[in-house]
Enzyme design. Structure first.
Site, PDB file in Angstrom:
ATOM      1  N   ASP A 116       4.253  25.424 -39.278  1.00 41.16           N
ATOM      2  CA  ASP A 116       3.093  24.564 -39.134  1.00 41.16           C
ATOM      3  C   ASP A 116       3.071  23.708 -40.395  1.00 41.16           C
ATOM      4  OD1 ASP A 116       0.604  23.527 -38.219  1.00 41.16           O
ATOM      5  OD2 ASP A 116      -0.454  24.949 -39.496  1.00 41.16           O
ATOM      6  N   LEU A 117       2.306  22.632 -40.391  1.00 39.74           N
ATOM      7  CA  LEU A 117       2.309  21.728 -41.540  1.00 39.74           C
ATOM      8  C   LEU A 117       1.021  21.819 -42.355  1.00 39.74           C
ATOM      9  CD1 LEU A 117       3.611  19.508 -43.187  1.00 39.74           C
ATOM     10  CD2 LEU A 117       2.993  17.862 -41.402  1.00 39.74           C
ATOM     11  N   THR A 122      -3.164  19.154 -46.108  1.00 39.23           N
ATOM     12  CA  THR A 122      -3.684  17.981 -45.407  1.00 39.23           C
ATOM     13  C   THR A 122      -4.890  18.348 -44.562  1.00 39.23           C
ATOM     14  OG1 THR A 122      -2.009  18.372 -43.707  1.00 39.23           O
ATOM     15  CG2 THR A 122      -1.508  16.714 -45.354  1.00 39.23           C
ATOM     16  N   LYS A 174      -8.798  24.054 -36.818  1.00 38.25           N
ATOM     17  CA  LYS A 174      -7.471  24.260 -37.403  1.00 38.25           C
ATOM     18  C   LYS A 174      -6.425  24.482 -36.312  1.00 38.25           C
ATOM     19  CE  LYS A 174      -8.442  26.061 -42.029  1.00 38.25           C
ATOM     20  NZ  LYS A 174      -8.230  27.216 -42.942  1.00 38.25           N
ATOM     21  N   GLY A 175      -5.351  23.720 -36.383  1.00 39.44           N
ATOM     22  CA  GLY A 175      -4.240  23.900 -35.448  1.00 39.44           C
ATOM     23  C   GLY A 175      -4.470  23.318 -34.080  1.00 39.44           C
ATOM     24  N   ARG A 211      -5.724  16.546 -31.527  1.00 37.72           N
ATOM     25  CA  ARG A 211      -6.751  15.553 -31.844  1.00 37.72           C
ATOM     26  C   ARG A 211      -7.834  15.457 -30.767  1.00 37.72           C
ATOM     27  NH1 ARG A 211      -4.096  10.019 -32.701  1.00 37.72           N
ATOM     28  NH2 ARG A 211      -2.930  11.307 -34.159  1.00 37.72           N
ATOM     29  N   ASN A 245       1.168  12.850 -37.068  1.00 37.17           N
ATOM     30  CA  ASN A 245       1.524  12.183 -38.322  1.00 37.17           C
ATOM     31  C   ASN A 245       2.514  12.986 -39.160  1.00 37.17           C
ATOM     32  OD1 ASN A 245      -0.395   9.819 -38.244  1.00 37.17           O
ATOM     33  ND2 ASN A 245      -1.879  11.485 -38.084  1.00 37.17           N
ATOM     34  N   GLU A 249       2.268  30.078 -40.109  1.00 36.12           N
ATOM     35  CA  GLU A 249       0.985  29.489 -39.700  1.00 36.12           C
ATOM     36  C   GLU A 249      -0.147  29.923 -40.626  1.00 36.12           C
ATOM     37  OE1 GLU A 249      -0.849  27.682 -37.856  1.00 36.12           O
ATOM     38  OE2 GLU A 249       0.404  26.891 -36.242  1.00 36.12           O
TER      39      GLU A 249
END
Length: 228
Positions: A13-14, A21, A49-50, A53, A124, A175
């Site tokens: 995950d980012l 972010t 979270k996760g 959008r 993104n 994660e």
């Protein structure tokens, strides 16, 4: 649980795992909540979270009992406005924004021959990795626009393993959200959680901080579980 020697790749995950972010998402969604008249709370922030959008926007509308106040066109406009604000925020990212220990872990994993992919709901992600100077460390990024379901559905982590050309049991997913851990578990991968051990109790491996995540510490935890 698999043995550490059988692991060939990692799916990350980012937001909250590689870089914080999530705070930018929080600022942008807070602005959206104010605009639609929903009270912003820590609980609402955590629940996003996760989540994709449009799902996040719907949760904000539902939280304020505004479910039927906006048309689909209105919702898409709100989501796009949020994203523009978020993109302005992430444009300020540099390598200094990589979470503690993650740059070292990613580079050491790459040197050791592990393949890595990104399994983030963020559209993104390519831009973020570029700003962080990590774009060349990953085999690929799962495009969330191609997914039919968001986390906690396993689809994104199934796709992340496919990007790596590995079977699920050869992959560890990283994660920081409960929805993400459920996604990893359902995909048949080893789940590595970073954060609150109570919130993320469903994970196979739990680390309180990104700074604690190393190849050696992962192996140590897996070996300990195998011996019990």
């Amino acid at each position: 649980m698999q043995k550490f020697k059988d692991i060939k790749g990692f799916a990350f995950d980012l937001d909250g795992v590689i870089a914080d972010t999530a705070r930018f998402h929080g600022q942008a969604w807070h602005q959206t909540a104010d605009e639609v008249g929903t009270t912003w709370t820590p609980q609402l922030a955590e629940s996003l979270k996760g989540i994709s959008r449009m799902e996040s926007l719907q949760m904000i509308l539902d939280a304020g009992n505004h479910t039927d106040d906006f048309s689909q066109v209105d919702k898409e406009a709100l989501a796009e406005k949020k994203n523009h604000f978020y993109q302005r925020l992430i444009a300020t990212l540099t390598e200094e924004d990589i979470l503690p220990g993650m740059k070292s872990f990613i580079h050491s994993a790459k040197v050791a021959g592990y393949k890595m992919s990104i399994a983030s709901a963020s559209k993104n992600a390519p831009m973020i990795l570029d700003h962080l100077g990590l774009a060349n460390d990953f085999v690929g990024i799962v495009d969330p626009a191609t997914l039919t379901k968001g986390k906690p559905d396993p689809e994104i982590f199934v796709r992340a393993a496919e990007v790596l050309e590995l079977s699920p049991n050869q992959v560890i997913g990283l994660e920081d959200s409960a929805a993400g851990i459920e996604s990893i578990n359902s995909a048949g991968q080893i789940s590595l959680a970073i954060g609150d051990a109570v919130v993320l109790s469903a994970a196979d491996l739990i680390f309180s901080s990104t700074a604690d995540v190393t190849l050696q510490s992962i192996q140590s935890k897996m070996d300990k579980i195998k011996s019990n």
